[in-house]
Write an enzyme that holds these catalytic residues in place. Structure first.
Site, PDB file in Angstrom:
ATOM      1  N   HIS A  91      77.576  15.499  50.117  1.00 48.45           N
ATOM      2  CA  HIS A  91      78.661  16.209  49.432  1.00 48.45           C
ATOM      3  C   HIS A  91      78.578  17.703  49.744  1.00 48.45           C
ATOM      4  O   HIS A  91      79.576  18.329  50.129  1.00 48.45           O
ATOM      5  CB  HIS A  91      78.572  15.974  47.918  1.00 48.45           C
ATOM      6  CG  HIS A  91      79.398  16.932  47.094  1.00 48.45           C
ATOM      7  ND1 HIS A  91      80.764  16.854  47.013  1.00 48.45           N
ATOM      8  CD2 HIS A  91      79.038  17.994  46.334  1.00 48.45           C
ATOM      9  CE1 HIS A  91      81.203  17.825  46.225  1.00 48.45           C
ATOM     10  NE2 HIS A  91      80.179  18.539  45.812  1.00 48.45           N
ATOM     11  N   ASP A 120      99.115  34.680  70.588  1.00 46.99           N
ATOM     12  CA  ASP A 120      98.232  33.541  70.346  1.00 46.99           C
ATOM     13  C   ASP A 120      96.832  34.076  70.117  1.00 46.99           C
ATOM     14  O   ASP A 120      96.613  35.285  70.123  1.00 46.99           O
ATOM     15  CB  ASP A 120      98.253  32.589  71.566  1.00 46.99           C
ATOM     16  CG  ASP A 120      97.820  31.173  71.192  1.00 46.99           C
ATOM     17  OD1 ASP A 120      96.670  31.026  70.768  1.00 46.99           O
ATOM     18  OD2 ASP A 120      98.640  30.236  71.307  1.00 46.99           O
ATOM     19  N   TRP A 156      71.352  19.657  50.506  1.00 50.79           N
ATOM     20  CA  TRP A 156      71.959  20.321  51.660  1.00 50.79           C
ATOM     21  C   TRP A 156      71.095  21.484  52.129  1.00 50.79           C
ATOM     22  O   TRP A 156      71.242  21.963  53.243  1.00 50.79           O
ATOM     23  CB  TRP A 156      73.384  20.767  51.355  1.00 50.79           C
ATOM     24  CG  TRP A 156      73.517  22.108  50.683  1.00 50.79           C
ATOM     25  CD1 TRP A 156      73.408  22.350  49.347  1.00 50.79           C
ATOM     26  CD2 TRP A 156      73.761  23.371  51.305  1.00 50.79           C
ATOM     27  NE1 TRP A 156      73.567  23.691  49.106  1.00 50.79           N
ATOM     28  CE2 TRP A 156      73.793  24.346  50.283  1.00 50.79           C
ATOM     29  CE3 TRP A 156      73.969  23.787  52.618  1.00 50.79           C
ATOM     30  CZ2 TRP A 156      74.005  25.692  50.533  1.00 50.79           C
ATOM     31  CZ3 TRP A 156      74.178  25.156  52.854  1.00 50.79           C
ATOM     32  CH2 TRP A 156      74.191  26.077  51.827  1.00 50.79           C
ATOM     33  N   SER A 184      80.598  25.015  66.824  1.00 51.27           N
ATOM     34  CA  SER A 184      82.019  25.122  66.515  1.00 51.27           C
ATOM     35  C   SER A 184      82.326  26.417  65.761  1.00 51.27           C
ATOM     36  O   SER A 184      83.248  27.152  66.111  1.00 51.27           O
ATOM     37  CB  SER A 184      82.444  23.899  65.698  1.00 51.27           C
ATOM     38  OG  SER A 184      83.663  24.136  65.064  1.00 51.27           O
ATOM     39  N   SER A 185      81.518  26.705  64.728  1.00 42.73           N
ATOM     40  CA  SER A 185      81.765  27.916  63.938  1.00 42.73           C
ATOM     41  C   SER A 185      81.633  29.159  64.790  1.00 42.73           C
ATOM     42  O   SER A 185      82.404  30.115  64.654  1.00 42.73           O
ATOM     43  CB  SER A 185      80.766  28.033  62.796  1.00 42.73           C
ATOM     44  OG  SER A 185      80.853  26.945  61.969  1.00 42.73           O
ATOM     45  N   HIS A 268      72.256  32.946  52.588  1.00 40.39           N
ATOM     46  CA  HIS A 268      72.980  33.879  51.744  1.00 40.39           C
ATOM     47  C   HIS A 268      74.187  34.504  52.428  1.00 40.39           C
ATOM     48  O   HIS A 268      75.269  34.490  51.859  1.00 40.39           O
ATOM     49  CB  HIS A 268      72.107  34.912  51.048  1.00 40.39           C
ATOM     50  CG  HIS A 268      72.845  35.375  49.835  1.00 40.39           C
ATOM     51  ND1 HIS A 268      72.895  34.627  48.689  1.00 40.39           N
ATOM     52  CD2 HIS A 268      73.706  36.393  49.661  1.00 40.39           C
ATOM     53  CE1 HIS A 268      73.731  35.206  47.841  1.00 40.39           C
ATOM     54  NE2 HIS A 268      74.233  36.275  48.406  1.00 40.39           N
ATOM     55  N   GLU A 270      75.866  33.077  54.526  1.00 40.64           N
ATOM     56  CA  GLU A 270      76.792  31.943  54.539  1.00 40.64           C
ATOM     57  C   GLU A 270      77.671  31.933  53.288  1.00 40.64           C
ATOM     58  O   GLU A 270      78.860  31.625  53.340  1.00 40.64           O
ATOM     59  CB  GLU A 270      75.992  30.637  54.650  1.00 40.64           C
ATOM     60  CG  GLU A 270      76.772  29.356  54.392  1.00 40.64           C
ATOM     61  CD  GLU A 270      77.770  29.026  55.482  1.00 40.64           C
ATOM     62  OE1 GLU A 270      77.667  29.634  56.571  1.00 40.64           O
ATOM     63  OE2 GLU A 270      78.637  28.178  55.249  1.00 40.64           O
ATOM     64  N   TYR A 272      78.741  34.463  51.721  1.00 40.82           N
ATOM     65  CA  TYR A 272      79.809  35.445  51.890  1.00 40.82           C
ATOM     66  C   TYR A 272      80.781  35.031  52.980  1.00 40.82           C
ATOM     67  O   TYR A 272      81.951  35.392  52.941  1.00 40.82           O
ATOM     68  CB  TYR A 272      79.203  36.837  52.117  1.00 40.82           C
ATOM     69  CG  TYR A 272      78.537  37.280  50.851  1.00 40.82           C
ATOM     70  CD1 TYR A 272      79.301  37.708  49.780  1.00 40.82           C
ATOM     71  CD2 TYR A 272      77.170  37.162  50.672  1.00 40.82           C
ATOM     72  CE1 TYR A 272      78.720  38.030  48.572  1.00 40.82           C
ATOM     73  CE2 TYR A 272      76.570  37.484  49.478  1.00 40.82           C
ATOM     74  CZ  TYR A 272      77.359  37.919  48.426  1.00 40.82           C
ATOM     75  OH  TYR A 272      76.772  38.219  47.228  1.00 40.82           O
ATOM     76  N   SER A 283      94.069  39.770  48.753  1.00 42.42           N
ATOM     77  CA  SER A 283      94.659  41.085  48.997  1.00 42.42           C
ATOM     78  C   SER A 283      96.031  40.991  49.634  1.00 42.42           C
ATOM     79  O   SER A 283      96.744  41.985  49.730  1.00 42.42           O
ATOM     80  CB  SER A 283      93.729  41.912  49.893  1.00 42.42           C
ATOM     81  OG  SER A 283      92.450  41.955  49.321  1.00 42.42           O
ATOM     82  N   HIS A 317      66.493  35.860  46.692  1.00 39.57           N
ATOM     83  CA  HIS A 317      66.792  35.625  45.273  1.00 39.57           C
ATOM     84  C   HIS A 317      67.013  34.133  44.998  1.00 39.57           C
ATOM     85  O   HIS A 317      67.118  33.729  43.852  1.00 39.57           O
ATOM     86  CB  HIS A 317      67.977  36.476  44.779  1.00 39.57           C
ATOM     87  CG  HIS A 317      69.298  36.128  45.362  1.00 39.57           C
ATOM     88  ND1 HIS A 317      70.284  37.044  45.586  1.00 39.57           N
ATOM     89  CD2 HIS A 317      69.814  34.957  45.779  1.00 39.57           C
ATOM     90  CE1 HIS A 317      71.332  36.456  46.100  1.00 39.57           C
ATOM     91  NE2 HIS A 317      71.073  35.190  46.231  1.00 39.57           N
ATOM     92  N   HIS A 318      67.080  33.337  46.066  1.00 38.46           N
ATOM     93  CA  HIS A 318      67.130  31.879  45.871  1.00 38.46           C
ATOM     94  C   HIS A 318      65.726  31.316  45.669  1.00 38.46           C
ATOM     95  O   HIS A 318      65.570  30.125  45.500  1.00 38.46           O
ATOM     96  CB  HIS A 318      67.756  31.205  47.094  1.00 38.46           C
ATOM     97  CG  HIS A 318      69.167  31.622  47.341  1.00 38.46           C
ATOM     98  ND1 HIS A 318      70.244  30.908  46.875  1.00 38.46           N
ATOM     99  CD2 HIS A 318      69.684  32.688  47.974  1.00 38.46           C
ATOM    100  CE1 HIS A 318      71.363  31.518  47.237  1.00 38.46           C
ATOM    101  NE2 HIS A 318      71.056  32.600  47.910  1.00 38.46           N
ATOM    102  N   THR A 343      81.597  44.180  44.846  1.00 41.24           N
ATOM    103  CA  THR A 343      82.422  43.065  44.391  1.00 41.24           C
ATOM    104  C   THR A 343      83.266  43.490  43.201  1.00 41.24           C
ATOM    105  O   THR A 343      84.450  43.160  43.111  1.00 41.24           O
ATOM    106  CB  THR A 343      81.543  41.858  44.012  1.00 41.24           C
ATOM    107  OG1 THR A 343      80.544  41.708  45.018  1.00 41.24           O
ATOM    108  CG2 THR A 343      82.357  40.591  43.928  1.00 41.24           C
ATOM    109  N   LYS A 346      86.296  45.440  44.189  1.00 36.01           N
ATOM    110  CA  LYS A 346      87.399  44.589  44.637  1.00 36.01           C
ATOM    111  C   LYS A 346      88.190  44.053  43.446  1.00 36.01           C
ATOM    112  O   LYS A 346      89.419  44.096  43.423  1.00 36.01           O
ATOM    113  CB  LYS A 346      86.868  43.421  45.455  1.00 36.01           C
ATOM    114  CG  LYS A 346      86.434  43.860  46.834  1.00 36.01           C
ATOM    115  CD  LYS A 346      85.997  42.692  47.663  1.00 36.01           C
ATOM    116  CE  LYS A 346      86.065  43.039  49.126  1.00 36.01           C
ATOM    117  NZ  LYS A 346      87.404  43.150  49.654  1.00 36.01           N
ATOM    118  N   ARG A 465      69.089  20.241  38.196  1.00 39.91           N
ATOM    119  CA  ARG A 465      70.112  19.711  39.095  1.00 39.91           C
ATOM    120  C   ARG A 465      69.514  18.587  39.944  1.00 39.91           C
ATOM    121  O   ARG A 465      68.315  18.388  39.973  1.00 39.91           O
ATOM    122  CB  ARG A 465      70.666  20.834  39.978  1.00 39.91           C
ATOM    123  CG  ARG A 465      69.642  21.432  40.908  1.00 39.91           C
ATOM    124  CD  ARG A 465      70.148  22.698  41.552  1.00 39.91           C
ATOM    125  NE  ARG A 465      71.030  22.418  42.677  1.00 39.91           N
ATOM    126  CZ  ARG A 465      71.161  23.201  43.749  1.00 39.91           C
ATOM    127  NH1 ARG A 465      70.451  24.305  43.837  1.00 39.91           N
ATOM    128  NH2 ARG A 465      71.965  22.905  44.720  1.00 39.91           N
TER     129      ARG A 465
END
Lengths: 540, 167, 373
Positions: A91, A120, A156, A184-185, A268, A270, A272, A283, A317-318, A343, A346, A465
């Site tokens: 998932h 293009d 994951w 791909s990314s 991390h 990732e 963002y 925006s 921090h993880h 943040t 914004k 979790r």
């Protein structure tokens, strides 16, 4: 057909060299399956990406349904714990790499050339590749679920040594599919960078660039910086498991905690990667429906850039509970807290844009406003998680699950939906059904809060979790959460109906369907012609 | 950046060495410098042993704890016994807590520098000679040294030393 | 709201669900540190709520009063350096206000010096092992919730999934230090009432500590995904007053020596197959069924089946070797550290005769003891 495609590509290359005299408007794209397989057109590829991500969204959603059904009441009812772990793992992978990231790439493909006045994307053939390897990556990943021993079941985040010495035989497939997704990314990111840097219409200076292009440009740099690190991490997992290295195994002189450092050094930024394009979409939408220019354009750009830079300094921090020394815990706590400043800027800017505007509430705006509120809630819980002593209590509980679903579902996915509603008149030439759109919004926003808000309480009450069964005190709240989950899942079918109806027909959309909209994409007719700007527009 | 992913591995090791992030001690013998022994301080050094679940060895420290002066060279040993009727190769992995203390814990001789092979049913005393660096920060009064013993008979690992050097 | 949902769902709910109240907030815990953490959590929460109230208040105000349908005309402003600097600096100041108490609490949490008692906590798939450093007492602590409760064949008890056979016992009023490590994958030792969550990393050792003020029984769970039964390895800590703790410790030490004697005595005893099967089934369900499944079928691709297995139905000595010394590189542990010879004899006998294996073999404790000699 072959010749048509050939011609098509020639014309792309032609426009690349700024040869705007070449007349390529007269031929239609080839038809049938080959149109999609061979296409190098940014709109076709954008469409493919968007449909692919929607299919993945439903696939990942089905897995979430399995998880929520098992957690509907205490005890083991539907699936065994091993399969449950596979569901949580896949998932996560499907939603991150299959739903959110391709959806953003799809939106970038569709919108960036139109927004910057280009015909293009800069690298159309690579564009084709970057999409078409993606379905194979996910076929490999999903097929591993049917192998004996099952698919990836280590979360994951695939922490070693659970993902090395103790993982199922299918781990090689998992590694391979992650590699393909990464390639791909990266190709998608290169394309965005080259396009935005080289193909802006004359007069479109950096500080006139639409924020969606800005945020995507920064995202693309993040992608190029961190996806290879992920590839390195999975490669080390592969060699540790199959080739006797011991990067992460203490017995051979490695360190399992190092895996987490490498993973989160990718992980991390990732996060963002999955939210910065959302900021760009916000925006665009908020000023449109406020009929007022975006407040603080330049501070938005600087805030995005500083978030991107800070995102490289906060990964640990993880990992506050892994036993880091105090000075490291303090450093990562301070840096993480610091991220809330840009943040916050914004959020304040968007609110200031709405202030004294002339607001209307069409579906895209409704999603944007709910993003503003719900993403901010996710931001608050993120700030709470940054406080190391408190994080010892929150870490790996449902509080964290609530937090990252608030930023990813009501953050990233809500803006993707807002973006679809906002730009679909341009894509299809038809207005979507506003009533159905609003129904979709209200069903989604109510059910998503029933789904995720109570998870905060579960986490604070002490539910870890990734568990398939729980103590009975958690039963009532889990039941509410599951109901919210099923409702949210079903609500997305309304979205499917809206989109299909809109493609098939509906009220004709004018070139600029939104009164307050600004930007080059609204200057070309709806539906947008096959090649966006064959002559560069004039930027005032 | 792909290379950078791998470069993070030695980078991490260097950072750990310098900052004591993960409590890893150095995996080669250090030279005993004739330090001035700091008689005014007493450091408690605790020894903990741990045998991997699927390894039929007994492995215990000779003493649970020692009081040492910083700079003093101390000798102790761990008792290992192979309970099975197979020859088994073991590798002990040291870890020091608090992690910051690792940099001040110097071993001039340690069984953890090499793989240890014990024949079936045999036993051995595994020596450890160490000293605590007198520069140990004042707020550390206890160092806990843990050895986790791994069964690497089938792994075909090259010696940790060589591998550490290769990295 | 909750009542309403429950009412609407009455049909869907099983009668097994008891009406246990779930706390809606973080526990304040029973230590000075946990209470500091709780107050820190509440402070940050209130600050967030206050900021949220202001920001959302302004947003909703403009949504109500600045809507086009009310004839609002859009203003023209789109930047103000002054305002923007202001709302960069104010959050920064608020953050400094948050960071100060967070830093002091964190530094206090990490000070493991001068502990009166040291306990080594080792996680393994899927149980905890506790070893009192200077007292020579050690034991495994396993989930004690019966399988039929998990599978829904029996009503669930009050402490469903939060109960163990042997809780960790600690004294109150003394600084207790925990050395946390792991045997296999990463686990995380978490007791919310002490605000302790520390990862157990294989090959590495982590330190943490607590100083409990109130006697009682405190429950927690493993907090890091550690494989299939991650959800089934709870932590139960019993905090006793000093004197009771010492008495408990003495009784444990006594029990340990009695156990040695009993194990020796068992070597001389020959049991009937019925008795061995009965005891073996108990041991199997507690220690083996998590992987090899109660029906002996294992999980294909992950854990081998016991039924018709070549090892279980083949050479007894190979079977004993597997159970006693484990198999390196797999999840199969060396059970001679966890089980007595008597228990190993019983479980091996059980495996060789259950599920239609019917080898008829009977293994006695003495056979286990003599294995490999």
């Amino acid at each position: 057909m072959n010749t048509l495609t050939q011609e098509n590509q020639v014309s792309m290359d032609g426009s690349l060299q700024d040869d705007h005299n070449h007349d390529d408007g007269h031929h239609a794209p080839p038809s049938g399956i080959m149109r999609w397989l061979l296409t190098t057109n940014h709109k076709d590829i954008g469409t493919l990406y968007l449909w692919f991500s929607f299919i993945m969204f439903l696939t990942g959603g089905l897995m979430a349904m399995v998880i929520r059904a098992e957690l509907f009441q205490p005890g083991l009812q539907l699936v065994d714990p091993n399969f449950f772990n596979q569901m949580t793992t896949v998932h996560g992978l499907v939603m991150v790499f299959g739903a959110v990231m391709p959806a953003f790439t799809g939106l970038a493909n569709w919108m960036i050339p139109m927004m910057i006045g280009a015909p293009d994307m800069a690298l159309p053939r690579m564009n084709n590749w970057s999409f078409w390897i993606l379905p194979f990556a996910f076929i490999i990943l999903l097929s591993s679920l049917f192998m004996e021993g099952g698919g990836p079941n280590f979360g994951w985040t695939f922490y070693a040594p659970l993902s090395t010495e103790y993982s199922p035989d299918s781990t090689a497939l998992f590694v391979f599919s992650i590699h393909i997704m990464g390639i791909s990314s990266i190709m998608g990111a290169i394309n965005v960078i080259v396009t935005v840097i080289n193909m802006r219409a004359p007069g479109m200076t950096w500080m006139k660039l639409p924020l969606f292009a800005w945020t995507w440009l920064i995202t693309a740099f993040l992608l190029i910086a961190v996806m290879p690190v992920l590839a390195g991490a999975v490669t080390m997992v592969l060699t540790d498991k199959y080739f006797g290295t011991s990067f992460f195994e203490a017995a051979g002189g490695g360190d399992p905690v190092m895996f987490q450092h490498i993973f989160w050094f990718f992980g991390h930024p990732e996060v963002y990667i999955m939210i910065l394009p959302s900021f760009g979409i916000m925006s665009a939408i908020i000023p449109t429906f406020s009929r007022k220019k975006l407040f603080g354009y330049s501070s938005m750009v600087y805030a995005t850039a500083s978030i991107a830079i800070l995102s490289f300094l906060v990964w640990a921090h993880h990992m506050f509970t892994t036993g880091m020394p105090v000075f490291a815990e303090l450093f990562f706590m301070y840096c993480t807290m610091l991220i809330s400043v840009p943040t916050g800027v914004k959020i304040f800017n968007w609110v200031a844009t709405m202030w004294k505007g002339s607001l209307t509430f069409e579906t895209p705006m409704l999603f944007a406003i709910s993003f503003l509120v719900l993403f901010t809630i996710g931001g608050f819980s993120g700030l709470m998680l940054a406080i190391t002593p408190a994080d010892f209590q929150y870490h790996d509980t449902y509080f964290v699950v609530a937090h990252f679903h608030y930023v990813l579902v009501t953050g990233a996915i809500f803006t993707i939906m807002a973006a679809v509603y906002y730009w679909i008149p341009k894509w299809t030439g038809h207005m979507y059904n506003e009533r159905l759109g609003k129904l979709h919004f209200w069903c989604s926003v109510i059910s998503v809060n029933i789904l995720f808000f109570p998870m905060h309480f579960l986490g604070l009450a002490g539910m870890p979790r990734r568990i398939p069964d729980y103590a009975i005190q958690f039963a009532d709240v889990n039941q509410i959460v599951s109901i919210g989950g099923f409702a949210f899942g079903l609500s997305q079918l309304i979205f499917l109906v809206v989109v299909i109806k809109c493609i098939r027909g509906g009220e004709k959309a004018p070139a600029k369907p939104w009164e307050g909209a600004e930007g080059l994409e609204w200057e070309i007719p709806s539906p947008a012609p096959y090649h966006s700007f064959t002559t560069p527009p004039v930027i005032k | 950046m792909f290379g950078f992913g791998f470069a993070l591995v030695p980078l991490y090791d260097v950072l750990c060495d310098q900052l004591g992030i993960n409590g890893k001690t150095q995996n080669s013998a250090s030279q005993y410098i004739d330090n001035e022994i700091d008689k005014s301080r007493l450091i408690t050094v605790e020894f903990i042993s741990q045998v991997q679940n699927n390894m039929p060895w007994e492995f215990i420290p000779q003493v649970n704890r020692l009081q040492v002066h910083p700079g003093e060279l101390v000798r102790t040993h761990f008792k290992a016994k192979n309970l099975s009727n197979l020859n088994i190769v073991g590798q002990a992995i040291p870890s020091v807590s608090p992690g910051r203390g690792a940099a001040y814990f110097n071993k001039t001789e340690c069984f953890c520098f090499n793989q240890q092979t014990l024949a079936a049913k045999s036993s051995a005393d595994l020596p450890l000679i160490f000293y605590v660096d007198p520069a140990l920060p004042d707020n550390i009064s206890t160092l806990t040294l843990s050895y986790t013993l791994y069964n690497i008979t089938d792994k075909g690992y090259v010696d940790v030393l060589e591998q550490g050097a290769a990295k | 709201m909750k009542q309403l949902w429950c009412g609407a769902l009455a049909l869907l709910m099983t009668p097994a669900i008891l009406a246990t109240e779930m706390p809606l907030n973080m526990t304040e815990g029973v230590t000075d540190i946990s209470s500091r953490v709780y107050h820190l959590h509440m402070t940050i929460l209130y600050i967030c709520c206050a900021i949220g109230l202001v920001v959302f208040g302004i947003m909703f105000y403009s949504m109500i009063y600045h809507r086009k349908s009310k004839g609002a005309v859009a203003a023209n402003f789109h930047e103000s350096t002054k305002v923007e600097i202001l709302w960069t600096i104010i959050p920064f100041v608020i953050l400094i206000g948050m960071a100060i108490p967070a830093t002091t609490t964190l530094i206090a949490m990490e000070d493991t010096n001068d502990a009166a008692l040291t306990i080594k906590v080792t996680g393994s798939q899927w149980k905890w092992h506790y070893s009192y450093f200077d007292q020579g007492v050690e034991f495994y602590s396993l989930l004690s919730t019966p399988r039929d409760q998990i599978e829904g064949d029996a009503p669930k008890g009050e402490y469903y999934l939060l109960e163990v056979d042997r809780p960790l016992v600690v004294p109150i009023g003394r600084k207790v230090r925990f050395l946390v490590t792991s045997d296999d994958v990463i686990h995380s030792w978490w007791v919310p009432a002490f605000a302790i969550k520390k990862d157990a990393n294989p090959g590495f050792i982590n330190e943490t500590w607590t100083h409990i003020d109130k006697p009682g029984i405190y429950r927690g769970q493993c907090a890091e995904l550690c494989g299939k039964d991650h959800g089934f390895m709870p932590i139960v800590v019993e905090a006793l007053p000093e004197a009771e703790f010492e008495a408990w410790l003495a009784s444990q030490q006594q029990q340990a020596s009695l156990d040695v004697l009993e194990a020796e005595a068992s070597l001389a005893v020959t049991l009937e197959i019925e008795e061995l099967m009965l005891q073996g089934e108990q041991v199997y369900l507690t220690y083996c069924a998590a992987c090899h499944q109660p029906n002996g079928m294992g999980l294909p691709g992950a854990f081998p089946a016991m039924k018709d297995s070549p090892i279980v139905t083949g050479d007894i000595s190979a079977h004993l070797e597997m159970v006693i010394n484990g198999k390196p590189g797999t999840a199969m542990q060396a059970f001679n550290k966890q089980l007595t010879p008597q228990e190993i004899a019983a479980v091996v006998t059980y495996e060789r005769n259950a599920w239609g294996n019917d080898t008829g073999d009977i293994i006695q404790a003495i056979d286990v003891n003599q294995h490999g000699q």
